[in-house]
Design a protein around this motif. Structure first.
Motif, PDB file in Angstrom:
ATOM      1  N   SER A  96       9.587  -9.115  23.245  1.00  0.00           N
ATOM      2  CA  SER A  96       8.479  -9.918  22.730  1.00  0.00           C
ATOM      3  C   SER A  96       8.799 -11.408  22.841  1.00  0.00           C
ATOM      4  N   ASP A  97      10.040 -11.775  22.513  1.00  0.00           N
ATOM      5  CA  ASP A  97      10.437 -13.182  22.616  1.00  0.00           C
ATOM      6  C   ASP A  97      10.558 -13.629  24.067  1.00  0.00           C
ATOM      7  N   VAL A  98      10.999 -12.718  24.938  1.00  0.00           N
ATOM      8  CA  VAL A  98      11.032 -13.029  26.370  1.00  0.00           C
ATOM      9  C   VAL A  98       9.623 -13.374  26.850  1.00  0.00           C
ATOM     10  N   ASP A  99       8.642 -12.593  26.406  1.00  0.00           N
ATOM     11  CA  ASP A  99       7.253 -12.858  26.798  1.00  0.00           C
ATOM     12  C   ASP A  99       6.789 -14.218  26.279  1.00  0.00           C
ATOM     13  N   SER A 100       7.186 -14.562  25.070  1.00  0.00           N
ATOM     14  CA  SER A 100       6.771 -15.848  24.493  1.00  0.00           C
ATOM     15  C   SER A 100       7.360 -17.021  25.265  1.00  0.00           C
ATOM     16  N   VAL A 101       8.662 -16.937  25.587  1.00  0.00           N
ATOM     17  CA  VAL A 101       9.300 -18.018  26.342  1.00  0.00           C
ATOM     18  C   VAL A 101       8.695 -18.106  27.741  1.00  0.00           C
ATOM     19  N   THR A 102       8.433 -16.966  28.358  1.00  0.00           N
ATOM     20  CA  THR A 102       7.821 -16.963  29.692  1.00  0.00           C
ATOM     21  C   THR A 102       6.431 -17.586  29.653  1.00  0.00           C
ATOM     22  N   ALA A 103       5.682 -17.318  28.591  1.00  0.00           N
ATOM     23  CA  ALA A 103       4.354 -17.922  28.450  1.00  0.00           C
ATOM     24  C   ALA A 103       4.456 -19.440  28.337  1.00  0.00           C
ATOM     25  N   LEU A 104       5.474 -19.944  27.637  1.00  0.00           N
ATOM     26  CA  LEU A 104       5.674 -21.388  27.559  1.00  0.00           C
ATOM     27  C   LEU A 104       5.923 -21.981  28.947  1.00  0.00           C
ATOM     28  N   VAL A 105       6.722 -21.274  29.742  1.00  0.00           N
ATOM     29  CA  VAL A 105       6.991 -21.739  31.106  1.00  0.00           C
ATOM     30  C   VAL A 105       5.705 -21.706  31.929  1.00  0.00           C
ATOM     31  N   ARG A 106       4.957 -20.602  31.820  1.00  0.00           N
ATOM     32  CA  ARG A 106       3.736 -20.434  32.623  1.00  0.00           C
ATOM     33  C   ARG A 106       2.704 -21.517  32.298  1.00  0.00           C
ATOM     34  N   HIS A 107       2.606 -21.887  31.018  1.00  0.00           N
ATOM     35  CA  HIS A 107       1.523 -22.779  30.588  1.00  0.00           C
ATOM     36  C   HIS A 107       2.002 -24.169  30.188  1.00  0.00           C
ATOM     37  N   HIS A 108       3.223 -24.563  30.584  1.00  0.00           N
ATOM     38  CA  HIS A 108       3.738 -25.828  30.042  1.00  0.00           C
ATOM     39  C   HIS A 108       2.951 -27.057  30.509  1.00  0.00           C
ATOM     40  N   LEU A 109       2.140 -26.933  31.535  1.00  0.00           N
ATOM     41  CA  LEU A 109       1.293 -28.044  31.978  1.00  0.00           C
ATOM     42  C   LEU A 109      -0.171 -27.865  31.577  1.00  0.00           C
ATOM     43  N   ARG A 149      23.900 -16.854  20.914  1.00  0.00           N
ATOM     44  CA  ARG A 149      22.555 -17.416  21.130  1.00  0.00           C
ATOM     45  C   ARG A 149      22.211 -18.406  20.028  1.00  0.00           C
ATOM     46  N   ASN A 150      22.531 -18.055  18.794  1.00  0.00           N
ATOM     47  CA  ASN A 150      22.245 -18.966  17.683  1.00  0.00           C
ATOM     48  C   ASN A 150      23.036 -20.266  17.808  1.00  0.00           C
ATOM     49  N   ALA A 166      21.546 -23.931  17.876  1.00  0.00           N
ATOM     50  CA  ALA A 166      22.046 -24.967  16.964  1.00  0.00           C
ATOM     51  C   ALA A 166      22.449 -26.220  17.730  1.00  0.00           C
ATOM     52  N   THR A 167      23.037 -26.035  18.899  1.00  0.00           N
ATOM     53  CA  THR A 167      23.424 -27.186  19.731  1.00  0.00           C
ATOM     54  C   THR A 167      22.194 -27.987  20.125  1.00  0.00           C
ATOM     55  N   LEU A 168      21.171 -27.303  20.619  1.00  0.00           N
ATOM     56  CA  LEU A 168      19.944 -27.984  21.030  1.00  0.00           C
ATOM     57  C   LEU A 168      19.249 -28.621  19.836  1.00  0.00           C
ATOM     58  N   GLY A 169      19.286 -27.950  18.698  1.00  0.00           N
ATOM     59  CA  GLY A 169      18.616 -28.461  17.512  1.00  0.00           C
ATOM     60  C   GLY A 169      19.290 -29.656  16.881  1.00  0.00           C
ATOM     61  N   ALA A 170      20.508 -29.977  17.312  1.00  0.00           N
ATOM     62  CA  ALA A 170      21.220 -31.129  16.743  1.00  0.00           C
ATOM     63  C   ALA A 170      20.640 -32.456  17.204  1.00  0.00           C
ATOM     64  N   GLY A 171      19.769 -32.420  18.207  1.00  0.00           N
ATOM     65  CA  GLY A 171      19.145 -33.657  18.674  1.00  0.00           C
ATOM     66  C   GLY A 171      19.987 -34.377  19.704  1.00  0.00           C
ATOM     67  N   ARG A 172      19.967 -35.710  19.656  1.00  0.00           N
ATOM     68  CA  ARG A 172      20.571 -36.506  20.727  1.00  0.00           C
ATOM     69  C   ARG A 172      22.066 -36.258  20.932  1.00  0.00           C
ATOM     70  N   PRO A 173      22.867 -35.959  19.907  1.00  0.00           N
ATOM     71  CA  PRO A 173      24.278 -35.650  20.175  1.00  0.00           C
ATOM     72  C   PRO A 173      24.474 -34.475  21.124  1.00  0.00           C
ATOM     73  N   ARG A 204       8.421 -20.630  15.253  1.00  0.00           N
ATOM     74  CA  ARG A 204       9.635 -20.151  15.911  1.00  0.00           C
ATOM     75  C   ARG A 204      10.356 -21.308  16.595  1.00  0.00           C
ATOM     76  N   PRO A 205      11.106 -22.091  15.817  1.00  0.00           N
ATOM     77  CA  PRO A 205      11.808 -23.231  16.418  1.00  0.00           C
ATOM     78  C   PRO A 205      12.803 -22.821  17.489  1.00  0.00           C
ATOM     79  N   ASP A 206      13.394 -21.629  17.365  1.00  0.00           N
ATOM     80  CA  ASP A 206      14.355 -21.201  18.389  1.00  0.00           C
ATOM     81  C   ASP A 206      13.682 -21.034  19.741  1.00  0.00           C
ATOM     82  N   LEU A 207      12.471 -20.462  19.759  1.00  0.00           N
ATOM     83  CA  LEU A 207      11.758 -20.284  21.025  1.00  0.00           C
ATOM     84  C   LEU A 207      11.304 -21.627  21.599  1.00  0.00           C
ATOM     85  N   LEU A 208      10.955 -22.560  20.723  1.00  0.00           N
ATOM     86  CA  LEU A 208      10.595 -23.894  21.203  1.00  0.00           C
ATOM     87  C   LEU A 208      11.773 -24.547  21.915  1.00  0.00           C
ATOM     88  N   LEU A 209      12.958 -24.506  21.307  1.00  0.00           N
ATOM     89  CA  LEU A 209      14.133 -25.155  21.892  1.00  0.00           C
ATOM     90  C   LEU A 209      14.547 -24.470  23.197  1.00  0.00           C
TER      91      LEU A 209
END
Length: 778
Positions: A475-488, A364-365, A369-376, A434-439
């Protein structure tokens, strides 16, 4: 009228007969068109000696479409120089008379080879040379010499070819993400495969593999039907042709046609990039490393090394017993900004063990890390996708893979949009706890678009199992799901609701729950908009969202929000004067006037008459230095035809409209008649929605969603005025060709809630206002 030449009629009729047969599609149609041309040409020249008719280009490749030119080279031996022009005329004139396009040349073998050595387009055509008629020895001599030269001069010619591939990509865009792609010129299109064949002819890469050949054949199939339906040769697949071409090819629905097309473009693009890298490596001067030591292998991670500018597996790597290796390789490549080697991808695809569920923390990490590398990360994740590894890790990805978007604001397919959102989020990780949950939230926020129904509701159902499989805590599953629910939530609230209304902030605070979650949602909103397209974000929307977030932060912290001042310094100066004023700063048009009923529709009409397209707008009331109420209307505008209007003329018309002496209705009707032919013939019907009564503490909120047409904002605001409603504020936004306009209105007696009976009548007026030409308020 001169009598038609029989030879021309024969060629035209054979060509037309192939096109008229509905059963001939795809490869069968190309073969029929090619043989019709071949037969005619052979009858003209036969087995003549000392001269040969050579097909190049699409005719040489046996890939003719209805609008293709016949690309022909007439070769001759030098002793025929005095008589060859007469022979050439006997071939070319009937082709011209038939109405079929012709690209021709007449040369000796030596002349043709000389041209090929200097002209890239010419040599690429000759690499496809095919003997049609006459002396086959001449054709064989040409092919042998051209191919030998191409290989011998590869260090000089290949950089030129690679540069042309990249230049074409910059000009025409990526086929895989265009609503109306050019099938030939776009990146991932037909010409890219032809470039790969040329690189293979230079012996620097292998010939295109089966997936590329299948993708190429599909592009040719679609192009064949596009040419058959078009009155002129075109390779741009416009939207109105997508449904009939889908039916002709038996491809199901237009979305499936485009999905297959996008998938083909991605396959070709990926292979082209690899081939171009190989060509560049082959064109570089030899390195100076000693042969006894071999190439340098630089360790990047456990089981991962860099060699010759690519990421490869170390000699002791064991994909079959190391399930985390796939993501470890991806993280190493993205972090180093290097592409994955093809042999490495093949090994990972064929040998990798299945990932345990839930994933180990290291795996998972590595994804984070792949997503956090940016455009590459885009290049790396595309490589995993092409190898089938991304879907293996996340089966739900198949649902969004190469899936077209139906909102014209989006510039990418659903899957690429998700990757782009994660890349944009990588620049915002310092803003959240929580940058991991953002990515991960960015990567998953639109996953519901692969399922029926509302994509947000679907995402709320499908994302939790994915997050659990990745090994997140509940707890993190709930946080990611909340991002999906409220992303608009933030952009829709900020652009459609009054931020001065306490109910607006209260609703957002209740939805997000805490300040850390609010920061995550704010960062996701920015990343999502940036990954969508230019029309989805701008200073106006960013400012509104930031203001909403600041107020919600204050509410969640239990402190009063700072008083809002949505006006910039220039606008505040206009307000202080307390007089009618018009200012244009870049794309922002501001009109300040003493507050009075019916101002917004007057200004909207003037803006439309001056050929300005409104991307967003806001209207509010404030006070001048003397305390007089002042109406401030701000428009974010772009000119419809390239140049901004004359500001003095605009000011003059605003003053006339304010005095009631400007014939707005008649002038707008005249404009609509002038541009009636440019309006869309079919769009989804407009929709009028009334928000719940608790959406605002000060007014009723009515929202209009419709296709953008000339004078629409003018007609909508005029309709509200005609209905006897007072407009307190408005939030206007244009998304591509669609508008979503929210109006805060109170009844004629000042009541906050517009009753149900009046709502029905107002809805009818607004719906009629959404159509060009009505209603007439004159």
């Amino acid at each position: 009228m001169s009598e038609e030449v029989p030879e021309a009629a024969a060629l035209r009729d054979a060509h037309a007969a192939a096109l008229a047969c509905p059963g001939l599609v795809g490869p069968a149609l190309r073969e029929a068109l090619t043989e019709a041309a071949n037969d005619w040409l052979r009858e003209r020249l036969g087995d003549a000696t000392d001269v040969a008719l050579v097909a190049v280009g699409s005719l040489g490749r046996r890939e003719l479409a209805a609008g293709s030119d016949l690309d022909l080279l007439l070769l001759y031996r030098d002793r025929l120089r005095g008589s060859v022009s007469e022979l050439a005329d006997s071939l070319w004139y009937p082709i011209w008379d038939s109405g079929i396009g012709l690209d021709h040349s007449v040369r000796t073998v030596g002349e043709a080879v000389s041209v090929a050595r200097e002209d890239l387009k010419a040599v690429l055509g000759m690499l496809d040379a095919r003997h049609v008629a006459g002396d086959p020895a001449l054709t064989a001599e040409l092919r042998e010499t051209v191919f030998a030269d191409w290989r011998r001069l590869s260090s000089r010619r290949l950089p030129e070819l690679v540069a042309s591939v990249r230049s074409r990509a910059e000009r025409w865009g990526e086929l895989a993400f265009l609503v109306e792609p050019d099938l030939k010129e776009s990146r991932g299109g037909i010409r890219d495969v032809q470039a790969m064949h040329a690189l293979a002819a230079a012996w620097v890469v292998d010939a295109p593999a089966e997936p590329v050949r299948a993708a190429y054949s599909w592009l040719l199939d679609v192009r064949g039907e596009l040419h058959r339906r078009s009155s002129r040769a075109t390779d741009r697949l416009v939207q109105q042709e997508q449904a009939p071409i889908t039916a002709a090819l038996g491809a199901g629905e237009p979305d499936e046609l485009m999905r297959r097309l996008y998938e083909a473009g991605r396959t070709i693009e990926f292979a082209t990039d690899h081939a171009c890298r190989r060509a560049e490596a082959a064109s570089r001067p030899p390195g100076r490393w000693r042969r006894s030591r071999g190439p340098t292998r630089q360790p990047l991670a456990e089981g991962v090394v860099e060699q010759d500018g690519e990421v490869h597996l170390a000699r002791d790597a064991a994909p079959a017993t190391d399930p985390g290796l796939v993501l470890r390789v991806a993280a190493a490549a993205a972090t180093a900004g290097l592409p994955l080697g093809m042999h490495t991808l093949d090994r990972l695809a064929t040998e990798s063990a299945a990932m345990p569920e839930p994933w180990p923390a290291d795996a998972r990490n590595a994804l984070v890390a792949t997503l956090g590398a940016g455009r590459p990360a885009i290049v790396v994740l595309e490589a995993l996708d092409q190898a089938g590894l991304l879907v293996r890790l996340m089966p739900e990805w198949e649902r969004v893979r190469c899936r077209p978007q139906h909102n014209t604001v989006h510039r990418f397919t659903v899957d690429r949009h998700l990757v782009e959102a994660a890349v944009e989020a990588s620049a915002l990780t310092r803003r959240v706890s929580r940058p991991d949950l953002l990515l991960l939230g960015a990567l998953l926020h639109d996953l519901g678009k692969g399922y029926p129904g509302d994509h947000t509701a679907a995402g709320v159902e499908v994302v939790p199992p994915v997050a659990r499989r990745m090994g997140l805590t509940e707890s993190d599953v709930d946080s990611v799901t909340a991002l999906v629910r409220h992303h608009l939530l933030l952009p829709e609230t900020a652009t459609r609701r009054d931020l001065d209304d306490p109910a607006t902030v209260a609703a957002v605070a209740a939805a997000v729950g805490d300040r850390d979650s609010l920061d995550l949602l704010h960062a996701l909103t920015i990343a999502d908009a940036a990954a969508t397209g230019k029309g989805a974000w701008g200073e106006w929307k960013a400012g509104l969202v930031a203001e909403l977030v600041a107020r919600t932060h204050a509410a969640l912290a239990g402190r009063p929000a700072e008083p809002a001042n949505p006006l910039d310094e220039g606008q505040r100066a206009l307000v202080r004067a307390g007089e009618l004023a018009v200012a244009l700063d870049g794309s922002q048009l501001t009109i300040v006037a003493p507050d009075a009923p019916d101002l917004l529709w007057r200004w909207a009409g003037i803006v439309s008459l001056h050929r300005l397209r409104v991307r967003s707008a806001s209207a509010l009331t404030t006070s001048s230095d003397s305390g007089a109420p002042m109406a401030v209307t701000s428009f974010d505008v772009v000119p419809q035809f390239g140049t901004m209007p004359d500001l003095d003329a605009l000011r003059s018309d605003v003053r006339r409209a304010a005095d009631g002496g400007f014939p707005l209705e008649a002038r707008l009707a005249e404009r609509e008649r002038a541009y009636a032919g440019t309006l869309p013939s079919r769009t989804a019907p407009p929709l009028v929605l009334w928000a719940d009564d608790d959406a605002s503490d000060v007014a009723s909120v009515v929202e209009v969603r419709a296709h953008d047409v000339i004078g629409l904002l003018y007609r909508l605001t005029r309709a509200l005025s005609t209905a006897g409603l007072t407009l307190r504020s408005a939030r206007i936004q244009t998304l591509g060709a669609e508008v979503v306009d929210a109006f805060y209105v109170v009844d004629v007696d000042g009541g906050r809630v517009v009753d149900a009976g009046r709502r029905e009548a107002v809805t009818g007026l607004l719906l009629r206002a959404c159509h060009a030409g009505g209603p007439n308020y004159a």
